[in-house]
Design a protein around this motif. Structure first.
Motif, mmCIF file in Angstrom:
data_model
loop_
_atom_site.group_PDB
_atom_site.id
_atom_site.type_symbol
_atom_site.label_atom_id
_atom_site.label_comp_id
_atom_site.label_asym_id
_atom_site.label_seq_id
_atom_site.Cartn_x
_atom_site.Cartn_y
_atom_site.Cartn_z
ATOM 1 N N ALA A 206 0.801 -1.147 -0.095
ATOM 2 C CA ALA A 206 0.012 0.081 0.183
ATOM 3 C C ALA A 206 0.963 1.219 0.007
ATOM 4 O O ALA A 206 0.715 2.171 -0.724
ATOM 5 N N VAL A 207 1.914 1.366 0.729
ATOM 6 C CA VAL A 207 2.847 2.329 0.694
ATOM 7 C C VAL A 207 3.793 2.445 -0.524
ATOM 8 O O VAL A 207 4.055 3.513 -1.061
ATOM 9 N N MET A 208 3.823 1.399 -1.207
ATOM 10 C CA MET A 208 4.514 1.183 -2.798
ATOM 11 C C MET A 208 3.730 1.667 -3.727
ATOM 12 O O MET A 208 4.098 2.490 -4.707
ATOM 13 N N LYS A 209 2.143 1.697 -3.622
ATOM 14 C CA LYS A 209 1.452 1.989 -4.474
ATOM 15 C C LYS A 209 1.523 3.193 -5.160
ATOM 16 O O LYS A 209 1.365 3.424 -6.486
ATOM 17 N N PRO A 210 1.774 4.446 -4.509
ATOM 18 C CA PRO A 210 1.719 5.783 -5.086
ATOM 19 C C PRO A 210 3.060 5.837 -6.136
ATOM 20 O O PRO A 210 3.096 6.269 -7.330
ATOM 21 N N PHE A 211 4.066 5.159 -5.554
ATOM 22 C CA PHE A 211 5.359 5.010 -6.695
ATOM 23 C C PHE A 211 5.233 4.546 -7.716
ATOM 24 O O PHE A 211 5.371 4.683 -8.848
ATOM 25 N N ASN A 212 4.344 3.155 -7.654
ATOM 26 C CA ASN A 212 4.068 2.293 -8.867
ATOM 27 C C ASN A 212 2.971 3.005 -9.733
ATOM 28 O O ASN A 212 3.089 3.263 -11.211
ATOM 29 N N ASP A 213 1.961 3.973 -9.101
ATOM 30 C CA ASP A 213 1.131 4.561 -9.956
ATOM 31 C C ASP A 213 1.883 5.732 -11.023
ATOM 32 O O ASP A 213 1.385 5.868 -12.136
ATOM 33 N N PHE A 214 2.603 6.292 -10.151
ATOM 34 C CA PHE A 214 3.445 7.471 -10.936
ATOM 35 C C PHE A 214 4.062 6.841 -11.986
ATOM 36 O O PHE A 214 3.972 7.259 -13.219
ATOM 37 N N LEU A 215 4.893 5.642 -11.951
ATOM 38 C CA LEU A 215 5.616 4.935 -13.201
ATOM 39 C C LEU A 215 4.554 4.455 -14.196
ATOM 40 O O LEU A 215 4.738 4.821 -15.356
ATOM 41 N N ASN A 216 3.511 4.006 -13.783
ATOM 42 C CA ASN A 216 2.315 3.585 -14.814
ATOM 43 C C ASN A 216 1.803 4.659 -15.579
ATOM 44 O O ASN A 216 1.492 4.579 -16.677
ATOM 45 N N ARG A 217 1.702 5.770 -14.799
ATOM 46 C CA ARG A 217 1.187 6.961 -15.649
ATOM 47 C C ARG A 217 2.190 7.356 -16.744
ATOM 48 O O ARG A 217 2.013 7.867 -17.787
ATOM 49 N N ALA A 218 3.673 7.294 -16.331
ATOM 50 C CA ALA A 218 4.503 7.616 -17.139
ATOM 51 C C ALA A 218 4.585 6.665 -18.405
ATOM 52 O O ALA A 218 4.968 7.000 -19.554
ATOM 53 N N LEU A 219 4.429 5.183 -18.000
ATOM 54 C CA LEU A 219 4.481 4.299 -19.206
ATOM 55 C C LEU A 219 2.854 3.900 -19.629
ATOM 56 O O LEU A 219 2.868 2.791 -20.666
ATOM 57 N N ALA A 220 2.180 4.860 -19.749
ATOM 58 C CA ALA A 220 0.717 4.468 -20.251
ATOM 59 C C ALA A 220 0.857 4.173 -21.562
ATOM 60 O O ALA A 220 -0.050 3.302 -21.933
ATOM 61 N N ASP A 221 1.906 4.830 -22.496
ATOM 62 C CA ASP A 221 1.564 4.213 -24.034
ATOM 63 C C ASP A 221 2.693 3.412 -24.228
ATOM 64 O O ASP A 221 3.017 3.309 -25.360
ATOM 65 N N PHE A 222 3.496 2.846 -23.309
ATOM 66 C CA PHE A 222 4.438 1.923 -23.388
ATOM 67 C C PHE A 222 3.912 0.593 -24.053
ATOM 68 O O PHE A 222 2.821 0.075 -23.766
#
Length: 228
Positions: A206-222
């Motif tokens: 749960a603490v990790m999730k915002p970090f993952n969410d940030f990266l996944n927004r960056a990688l949305a078009d990958f």
């Protein structure tokens, strides 16, 4: 859930890392692997309380084989003595990023997150661009007290800020990175307390999730490269 079976089997495999020993202990492997699949299934449900995107996957589809690819390695031992699973919205693909579980005795088990792979140049560029454009958001995530208590951002990095990025950017150090990931190590005694481990792992993720969410927004078009 008998997590002791997993740790004992992996410790034995590490001491006897040969095809002969492995083939002679198939029953022990099956029992340990079943426990790992159960653990992974319960962890999916626990993570899903904070991140529903990971729900709906079968544990067996998220795990990795023990067999090592030794073609390009100096270490020719045939097996990787750890159980591993990658839990994300798209299963065990490295993108979108998710939650990586490694069970390895001797205090080497850990929960990880973020982008471990640095061979995808497009993915690296996307994350750098996103950090460059959203530096304050990135700083807020990695400077959160709960985050800092558990994690340090790791990853392979260049010596200098790459061309095209501001060398004086507040997040210049992270623009050097080619991968961005987290690891929270888990003691064997915590693994042995199966139910307690699941609760603790859920809190870590749960603490990790915002970090993952940030990266996944960056990688949305990958798009993952297609295999030839």
């Amino acid at each position: 859930m008998n997590t002791k079976i997993m740790l004992e089997y992996l410790a034995d495999l590490e001491k006897n890392n040969t095809k002969e020993w492995y083939n002679g202990h198939k029953e022990e492997y099956r029992a340990a692997n079943e426990e790992f699949l159960q653990l992974t299934g319960e962890l999916i449900c626990e993570i899903g309380k904070a991140d529903p995107s990971v729900l709906g996957h079968e544990p067996k589809d998220l795990t990795f084989k023990l067999v090592r690819d030794t073609r390009f390695s100096k270490d020719k031992s045939p097996y990787n003595p750890c159980f591993r699973a990658n839990i994300s919205s798209r299963g065990k693909l490295p993108v979108p990023v998710g939650y990586f579980l490694v069970i390895r005795p001797g205090g080497r088990s850990f929960l990880g997150g973020g982008l471990f792979a640095d061979m995808f140049k497009d993915a690296t560029a996307m994350v750098r661009d996103h950090i460059s454009a959203h530096g304050e958001e990135w700083e807020n995530i990695i400077s959160d007290p709960q985050f800092k208590e558990l994690f340090e951002v790791k990853g392979n990095a260049l010596k200098n800020v790459p061309a095209g990025y501001d060398k004086e950017h507040p997040q210049a150090e992270y623009l050097k990175y080619k991968s961005w990931y987290l690891e929270a190590y888990i003691a064997d005694e915590d693994i042995l307390d199966g139910e307690g481990f699941i609760r603790k792992a859920g809190e870590i993720c749960a603490v990790m999730k915002p970090f993952n969410d940030f990266l996944n927004r960056a990688l949305a078009d990958f798009k993952m490269p297609e295999r030839p």
